[in-house]
Design an enzyme around this catalytic site. Structure first.
Site, PDB file in Angstrom:
ATOM      1  CE1 TYR A 127      -3.432   2.697   0.554  1.00  0.00           C
ATOM      2  CE2 TYR A 127      -2.265   3.242   2.578  1.00  0.00           C
ATOM      3  CZ  TYR A 127      -3.218   3.545   1.623  1.00  0.00           C
ATOM      4  OH  TYR A 127      -3.941   4.691   1.734  1.00  0.00           O
ATOM      5  CE  LYS A 170      -8.871   2.111   2.383  1.00  0.00           C
ATOM      6  NZ  LYS A 170      -7.509   1.619   2.372  1.00  0.00           N
TER       7      LYS A 170
HETATM    8  C1  LIG Z   1      -6.261   2.105   2.821  1.00  0.00           C
HETATM    9  C2  LIG Z   1      -5.201   1.158   3.252  1.00  0.00           C
HETATM   10  C3  LIG Z   1      -4.369   1.472   4.332  1.00  0.00           C
HETATM   11  C4  LIG Z   1      -4.438   2.805   5.066  1.00  0.00           C
HETATM   12  O1  LIG Z   1      -5.639   2.962   5.735  1.00  0.00           O
HETATM   13  P1  LIG Z   1      -6.302   4.410   6.061  1.00  0.00           P
HETATM   14  O2  LIG Z   1      -7.526   4.032   6.807  1.00  0.00           O
HETATM   15  O3  LIG Z   1      -6.571   5.068   4.740  1.00  0.00           O
HETATM   16  O4  LIG Z   1      -5.327   5.197   6.863  1.00  0.00           O
HETATM   17  C5  LIG Z   1      -3.437   0.523   4.725  1.00  0.00           C
HETATM   18  N1  LIG Z   1      -3.307  -0.651   4.071  1.00  0.00           N
HETATM   19  C6  LIG Z   1      -4.083  -0.977   3.011  1.00  0.00           C
HETATM   20  C7  LIG Z   1      -3.898  -2.290   2.339  1.00  0.00           C
HETATM   21  C8  LIG Z   1      -5.057  -0.082   2.564  1.00  0.00           C
HETATM   22  O5  LIG Z   1      -5.815  -0.405   1.514  1.00  0.00           O
END
Ligand SMILES: *Cc1c(COP(=O)(O)O)cnc(C)c1O
Length: 359
Positions: free
Chosen positions: A99, A195
Site C-alpha cells: 500500500y 475499507k
Molecule cells: C487504505 C489502506 C491502508 C491505510 O488505511 P487508512 O484508513 O486510509 O489510513 C493501509 N493498508 C491498506 C492495504 C489499505 O488499503
C-alpha cells in the site's frame, strides 16, 4: 447460543459479538459514550487510553481474527504503530510493492535512519530467508494493493519466527472472513477499518490485532502516547458496518468472479489481475494512461474515486496518485466491487471500456 462460541462461523459471530448481555429490557446495541474523562475511582480514567465505545468493536474484531484488537484513528495510525515495534535502527523486510502510504512510511523511516528497510520479493522464499538474517520485523501484505500479488503467509510467518523477527500482516483486503493470519502464525494483523470492515466509505479507522500480550501492551502504549485514536462515534459506526461483513463480502466476491470472467475476454482489457478470491480486481486498459483515464470519466454506476471496500463500486487509475510507485503500470485501473446488481455493474463497465477505445 453464545456469540463468543468459536465453533460458530465468523459470519454468525460478527452479527452477535460486542452486544450488551441479554437481560430483560437491555438494549440490543452498545451505546455511544461521548466523553473525554471519567469520574475518578473507576476502571476508565481518560478517553485516550481507553473508551467504552471502542471496547465492543475491539472485542468483536479480536474474536474474529483470534487475538486482542486495538482501535486506531486510521489504517495508517495502525500501520505506524506496528512499524514502531521494530527498534530504532532495526531491520524491516518488506516487499517492493505494498500500500503506497505504508511504502512512504517505510521509505521515510529508512531515509531518516530510523529503520533499515530491505525490499525483497516475498514470493522468493530463499531471498526472504537471506533478508531475514538479523531482521526485526517482516511486513506482509497479501494480496498486495494494487498489484494483487499473493504470498505464502504461513511459510513467511514461520520463517520470520525462526529468524526472531515479528511478523506483521496487513489483512485489509481479505478481512477475517477470507483470511486469518494469526491462525497461521502471524504475530500482528493490521487493518484499514476504513475499507471492508466498516464497509460504507463514511469513516476512517484502523486496528491492530495480536494474540501476544506483550505486543498488545506495546501497541496499546504506542496508541496512548502517540494519540492516534478514533472518535467514539466512528468506532460505533464501524461495528455497525461490520454486522454485514459476511453478506457484503459474499456478494462482492461473487460479483467480482462474474466480472472477472467477462473482463477476461474484453477487447479493451490488456491484462487482468485477480487472486481468485476477494473483491478487488486490477485491469490494464488497452491504450495506456489516456484510455484508462477515459474509463474513469465514462462510468456512471461505478464511482471514480480512490479507496475500496465500500458498498458502492469504485474504480481508479492508480498512477493518478503521485505517490503510486513506478512498478504499478500507468494504465492499471483498480476496481473495488461493491454490492450493486452485477448486471448493472457489468453493463456500465463494458460501455466505459468500449468507449475508452475510441480516442
Ligand atoms: C487504505 C489502506 C491502508 C491505510 O488505511 P487508512 O484508513 O486510509 O489510513 C493501509 N493498508 C491498506 C492495504 C489499505 O488499503
Amino acid at each position: 447460543m453464545s456469540p463468543a462460541d468459536d465453533e460458530l462461523h465468523p459470519g454468525t459471530r460478527v452479527v452477535h459479538l460486542g452486544r450488551p448481555p441479554h437481560q430483560p429490557g437491555a438494549p440490543v446495541n452498545p451505546s455511544i459514550v461521548p466523553t473525554s474523562t471519567f469520574v475518578a475511582g473507576g476502571a476508565d480514567v481518560y478517553a485516550r487510553p481507553g473508551n467504552p465505545t471502542w471496547e465492543p468493536f475491539e472485542h468483536a474484531l479480536g474474536e474474529l481474527e483470534g487475538g486482542r484488537a486495538l482501535a486506531f484513528g486510521s489504517g495508517m495510525a495502525a500501520v505506524s504503530a506496528a512499524a514502531h515495534l521494530a527498534p530504532v535502527g532495526g531491520v524491516v523486510v518488506a516487499p517492493p510493492s505494498v500500500y503506497n502510504t505504508t511504502s512512504t512510511l517505510l521509505d521515510e523511516a529508512h531515509a531518516a535512519g530510523r529503520l533499515v528497510v530491505r525490499r525483497v520479493d516475498l514470493a522468493d522464499l530463499d531471498a526472504v530467508r537471506d533478508a531475514l538474517d538479523g531482521a526485526d520485523l517482516l511486513w506482509v501484505e497479501s494480496p498486495t494493493n494494487p498489484l494483487l500479488e499473493v504470498f505464502d503467509v504461513t511459510e513467511l510467518c514461520r520463517m520470520a519466527r525462526a529468524a526472531g523477527a515479528i511478523s506483521v500482516c496487513d489483512n485489509t483486503f481479505s478481512t477475517p472472513i477470507l483470511q486469518r493470519p494469526i491462525e497461521v502464525g502471524c504475530d500482528v494483523v493490521v487493518h484499514s477499518v476504513t475499507k471492508y470492515l466498516a464497509g460504507h466509505s463514511d469513516l476512517l479507522m484502523g486496528a491492530t490485532v495480536t494474540a501476544d500480550d506483550a505486543l498488545h501492551d506495546r501497541l496499546h502504549r504506542h496508541r496512548t502516547v502517540h494519540g492516534a485514536v478514533p472518535s467514539p462515534f466512528d468506532a460505533w459506526l464501524a461495528l455497525r458496518g461490520m454486522r454485514t461483513l459476511q453478506v457484503r463480502m459474499e456478494r462482492s466476491c461473487s460479483s467480482a468472479t462474474t466480472l472477472v470472467h467477462r473482463l477476461n475476454t474484453h477487447p479493451a482489457v490488456e491484462r487482468l489481475r485477480y487472486p481468485g478470491l476477494g473483491a478487488v480486481i486490477s485491469i490494464e486498459v488497452r491504450g495506456g494512461a489516456a484510455a484508462a483515464s477515459r474509463v474513469e470519466e465514462l462510468v456512471r454506476v461505478w464511482t471514480p474515486a480512490t479507496s475500496l471496500g465500500g458498498v458502492e463500486s469504485l474504480l481508479e487509475r492508480r498512477r493518478r496518485q503521485p505517490a503510486e510507485p513506478d512498478v504499478v503500470p500507468e494504465n492499471l485501473v483498480r476496481l473495488s466491487v461493491g454490492i450493486e446488481d452485477v448486471g448493472d455493474l457489468w453493463r456500465d463497465l463494458d460501455q466505459a471500456l468500449t468507449a475508452s477505445q475510441q480516442a
